[in-house]
Scaffold this motif. Structure first.
Motif: not given
Length: 56
Positions: A14-18, A42-48, A50-56
């Motif tokens: 989902a994240c890759e597509a967005e 933050g688009t990746c975080q909003s579509v994931c 399981v909330n896997a993407p996070h700011p580093e």
């Protein structure tokens, strides 16, 4: 600051597509974000689911 995908990733894609800058790709066990290309939107975080993407 870029985003990073945690080990919670379920490889749904989902994240890759967005991603508006195409900085996400499939890794060996999870999706990965290229920190040199990530624009911290933050688009990746909003579509994931399981909330896997996070700011580093």
């Amino acid at each position: 600051m870029s985003y990073k995908i945690s080990d919670d990733c379920i490889c749904c894609g989902a994240c890759e597509a967005e991603c508006p800058v195409s900085c996400i790709s499939s890794g060996d066990t999870k999706y990965v974000i290229d920190p040199d290309v990530c624009i911290d939107c933050g688009t990746c975080q909003s579509v994931c689911p399981v909330n896997a993407p996070h700011p580093e």
